[in-house]
Structures are given as C-alpha cells and as structure tokens.
Design a protein around this motif. Sequence first.
Motif, PDB file in Angstrom:
ATOM      1  N   ALA A 112     -23.775 -28.516 -23.779  1.00  0.00           N
ATOM      2  CA  ALA A 112     -25.089 -27.946 -23.474  1.00  0.00           C
ATOM      3  C   ALA A 112     -25.568 -26.928 -24.495  1.00  0.00           C
ATOM      4  N   GLY A 113     -24.689 -26.437 -25.347  1.00  0.00           N
ATOM      5  CA  GLY A 113     -25.073 -25.415 -26.309  1.00  0.00           C
ATOM      6  C   GLY A 113     -24.982 -24.026 -25.706  1.00  0.00           C
ATOM      7  N   TYR A 114     -25.237 -23.044 -26.540  1.00  0.00           N
ATOM      8  CA  TYR A 114     -25.128 -21.651 -26.121  1.00  0.00           C
ATOM      9  C   TYR A 114     -26.398 -20.925 -26.533  1.00  0.00           C
ATOM     10  N   VAL A 115     -27.001 -20.232 -25.594  1.00  0.00           N
ATOM     11  CA  VAL A 115     -28.198 -19.455 -25.887  1.00  0.00           C
ATOM     12  C   VAL A 115     -27.900 -17.996 -25.515  1.00  0.00           C
ATOM     13  N   PRO A 116     -27.789 -17.128 -26.518  1.00  0.00           N
ATOM     14  CA  PRO A 116     -27.548 -15.718 -26.187  1.00  0.00           C
ATOM     15  C   PRO A 116     -28.771 -15.110 -25.512  1.00  0.00           C
ATOM     16  N   VAL A 117     -28.544 -14.350 -24.466  1.00  0.00           N
ATOM     17  CA  VAL A 117     -29.627 -13.735 -23.720  1.00  0.00           C
ATOM     18  C   VAL A 117     -29.374 -12.237 -23.660  1.00  0.00           C
ATOM     19  N   ALA A 118     -30.387 -11.469 -23.973  1.00  0.00           N
ATOM     20  CA  ALA A 118     -30.258 -10.013 -23.911  1.00  0.00           C
ATOM     21  C   ALA A 118     -30.120  -9.575 -22.454  1.00  0.00           C
ATOM     22  N   LEU A 119     -29.360  -8.510 -22.240  1.00  0.00           N
ATOM     23  CA  LEU A 119     -29.199  -7.970 -20.895  1.00  0.00           C
ATOM     24  C   LEU A 119     -30.470  -7.260 -20.452  1.00  0.00           C
ATOM     25  N   SER A 120     -30.783  -7.399 -19.189  1.00  0.00           N
ATOM     26  CA  SER A 120     -31.884  -6.624 -18.615  1.00  0.00           C
ATOM     27  C   SER A 120     -31.338  -5.241 -18.252  1.00  0.00           C
ATOM     28  N   ALA A 121     -32.225  -4.328 -17.905  1.00  0.00           N
ATOM     29  CA  ALA A 121     -31.797  -2.990 -17.484  1.00  0.00           C
ATOM     30  C   ALA A 121     -30.883  -3.087 -16.266  1.00  0.00           C
ATOM     31  N   ASP A 122     -31.213  -3.965 -15.313  1.00  0.00           N
ATOM     32  CA  ASP A 122     -30.375  -4.135 -14.120  1.00  0.00           C
ATOM     33  C   ASP A 122     -29.007  -4.706 -14.481  1.00  0.00           C
ATOM     34  N   ASP A 123     -28.963  -5.640 -15.440  1.00  0.00           N
ATOM     35  CA  ASP A 123     -27.679  -6.193 -15.891  1.00  0.00           C
ATOM     36  C   ASP A 123     -26.801  -5.087 -16.471  1.00  0.00           C
ATOM     37  N   GLN A 137     -27.181   9.024   5.618  1.00  0.00           N
ATOM     38  CA  GLN A 137     -27.352   7.740   6.278  1.00  0.00           C
ATOM     39  C   GLN A 137     -26.258   6.778   5.807  1.00  0.00           C
ATOM     40  N   PRO A 138     -25.733   5.957   6.680  1.00  0.00           N
ATOM     41  CA  PRO A 138     -24.755   4.949   6.233  1.00  0.00           C
ATOM     42  C   PRO A 138     -25.454   3.818   5.482  1.00  0.00           C
ATOM     43  N   SER A 139     -24.753   3.248   4.522  1.00  0.00           N
ATOM     44  CA  SER A 139     -25.321   2.160   3.727  1.00  0.00           C
ATOM     45  C   SER A 139     -25.379   0.845   4.498  1.00  0.00           C
ATOM     46  N   GLY A 140     -24.512   0.722   5.490  1.00  0.00           N
ATOM     47  CA  GLY A 140     -24.407  -0.549   6.208  1.00  0.00           C
ATOM     48  C   GLY A 140     -23.302  -1.433   5.652  1.00  0.00           C
ATOM     49  N   ASP A 181     -22.720   9.227 -20.740  1.00  0.00           N
ATOM     50  CA  ASP A 181     -23.978   9.955 -20.545  1.00  0.00           C
ATOM     51  C   ASP A 181     -24.047  10.398 -19.089  1.00  0.00           C
ATOM     52  N   VAL A 182     -23.779  11.678 -18.844  1.00  0.00           N
ATOM     53  CA  VAL A 182     -23.722  12.185 -17.469  1.00  0.00           C
ATOM     54  C   VAL A 182     -25.102  12.597 -16.943  1.00  0.00           C
ATOM     55  N   SER A 183     -26.167  12.306 -17.667  1.00  0.00           N
ATOM     56  CA  SER A 183     -27.496  12.777 -17.298  1.00  0.00           C
ATOM     57  C   SER A 183     -28.058  12.121 -16.042  1.00  0.00           C
ATOM     58  N   ARG A 184     -27.567  10.920 -15.698  1.00  0.00           N
ATOM     59  CA  ARG A 184     -28.116  10.202 -14.544  1.00  0.00           C
ATOM     60  C   ARG A 184     -27.072   9.252 -13.976  1.00  0.00           C
ATOM     61  N   ILE A 185     -27.302   8.881 -12.735  1.00  0.00           N
ATOM     62  CA  ILE A 185     -26.507   7.851 -12.066  1.00  0.00           C
ATOM     63  C   ILE A 185     -27.473   6.887 -11.405  1.00  0.00           C
ATOM     64  N   TRP A 186     -26.948   5.783 -10.906  1.00  0.00           N
ATOM     65  CA  TRP A 186     -27.791   4.797 -10.224  1.00  0.00           C
ATOM     66  C   TRP A 186     -27.188   4.499  -8.865  1.00  0.00           C
ATOM     67  N   LEU A 187     -28.014   4.569  -7.836  1.00  0.00           N
ATOM     68  CA  LEU A 187     -27.610   4.248  -6.470  1.00  0.00           C
ATOM     69  C   LEU A 187     -28.198   2.887  -6.138  1.00  0.00           C
ATOM     70  N   ARG A 188     -27.338   1.981  -5.654  1.00  0.00           N
ATOM     71  CA  ARG A 188     -27.840   0.674  -5.225  1.00  0.00           C
ATOM     72  C   ARG A 188     -28.493   0.839  -3.862  1.00  0.00           C
ATOM     73  N   ASP A 189     -29.738   0.411  -3.773  1.00  0.00           N
ATOM     74  CA  ASP A 189     -30.469   0.453  -2.505  1.00  0.00           C
ATOM     75  C   ASP A 189     -30.062  -0.794  -1.716  1.00  0.00           C
ATOM     76  N   HIS A 190     -29.081  -0.633  -0.829  1.00  0.00           N
ATOM     77  CA  HIS A 190     -28.582  -1.757  -0.039  1.00  0.00           C
ATOM     78  C   HIS A 190     -29.598  -2.222   0.996  1.00  0.00           C
ATOM     79  N   ASN A 204     -33.221  -2.198   0.537  1.00  0.00           N
ATOM     80  CA  ASN A 204     -34.396  -2.853  -0.044  1.00  0.00           C
ATOM     81  C   ASN A 204     -34.100  -3.600  -1.335  1.00  0.00           C
ATOM     82  N   GLY A 205     -32.893  -3.462  -1.838  1.00  0.00           N
ATOM     83  CA  GLY A 205     -32.536  -4.077  -3.110  1.00  0.00           C
ATOM     84  C   GLY A 205     -32.948  -3.205  -4.280  1.00  0.00           C
ATOM     85  N   GLY A 206     -32.322  -3.436  -5.403  1.00  0.00           N
ATOM     86  CA  GLY A 206     -32.657  -2.693  -6.612  1.00  0.00           C
ATOM     87  C   GLY A 206     -31.818  -1.436  -6.787  1.00  0.00           C
TER      88      GLY A 206
END
Length: 166
Positions: free
Chosen positions: A39-50, A85-88, A104-113, A115-117
């Motif tokens: 099938a071949g290989y197509v490199p794909v850039a990562l998204s911010a979420d990735d 609140q519990p995440s569920g 980089d300790v400037s920020r973290i990301w919380l997964r919104d269980h 609503n998603g994202g």
Amino acid sequence: MAVGKVVWQNRPHDGLRDPAHPGRAFTPNEKYAAMVEAAGYVPVALSADDYIELLPARWQAVNAYGIKINYRTYDGQELNPFRQQPSGIKEHNGRWEIHYDPYDVSRIWLRDHWNGGWITVFWTQLHRVAAPFGELAWDHARKLLPGATAEEIAQAGTDSLPRAGP
C-alpha cells in the motif's frame, strides 16, 4: 519497556496469518513490511491532539485549588466544572487523566471525559518565570531550597537557566 516492544514486534503471533501461507505465523514487523510494500507509506504530521496523547500521563483529582503536580499548582477557570467531581472512570477511582510535558512545566492537559477533547491548564506561577523550563530545572531548584514555597522554587528555576546575551 522498550525491550518488551522489541521482543513482541519480532515474535510470530498466531493472529498474524496470511491466506497464501496458512501454516506460518508472522511477526508484527513482517506484516507491517508487507503492508507498506503493498500500500505504500504516507508520512502524516501529528495534530496537536496527537502530540498531547503521546505525552506522559497521570491520573489525579481536580481539587478546589486546581491540580498539583510535583509541588506546582495548575489552575484556571476552565477547571470550574471539574473541581471535586469524579471523572466517571472507575478503573482510576474517578480521577482525571492528565498529560504533561516533562520538558515544559508551563502547562498541563486534562482530558475532558465528559465532553471529549483536552483542556489546557496553566501553571499558576508562570508569570514569575522568564522562559519555559522542565522538570530537571524544577527538581534542581527544589533540592537547593528545601522547604521553599512554589514561588521561591519558580524564581530559583528561572535563575538557574543560562542567560542569552553578548
């Protein structure tokens, strides 16, 4: 962990069979190579979420004051619906999935269980530092200043960074 992946990737697995060779089990690497050949290989850039997904993760509560990681507090209005609140997620005792960048300790990301994202949450002492720094600088400053406040550690971490100039 890397050794486990090396072994797993190169070990034949029963689930990896080919109709043209029914008596032979293939390794994940062999099947991947066959797929790329066909099938071949197509490199794909990562998204911010990735990118966020690939960062280290930990599970913890969102408290009234925000989220504390390694004596640093992260907080913002975005956390208001999640405070105490519990995440569920029962497998993690209702704690929330947090991803962080050790360089980089400037920020973290919380997964919104709910609503998603991802929700970006900033370090409350970010305004005190002149440049982003990582866990290594933070840990070094904490060792130099046992019993110091987060503000003092942030300032010491900033002071330990090399200065650019003539």
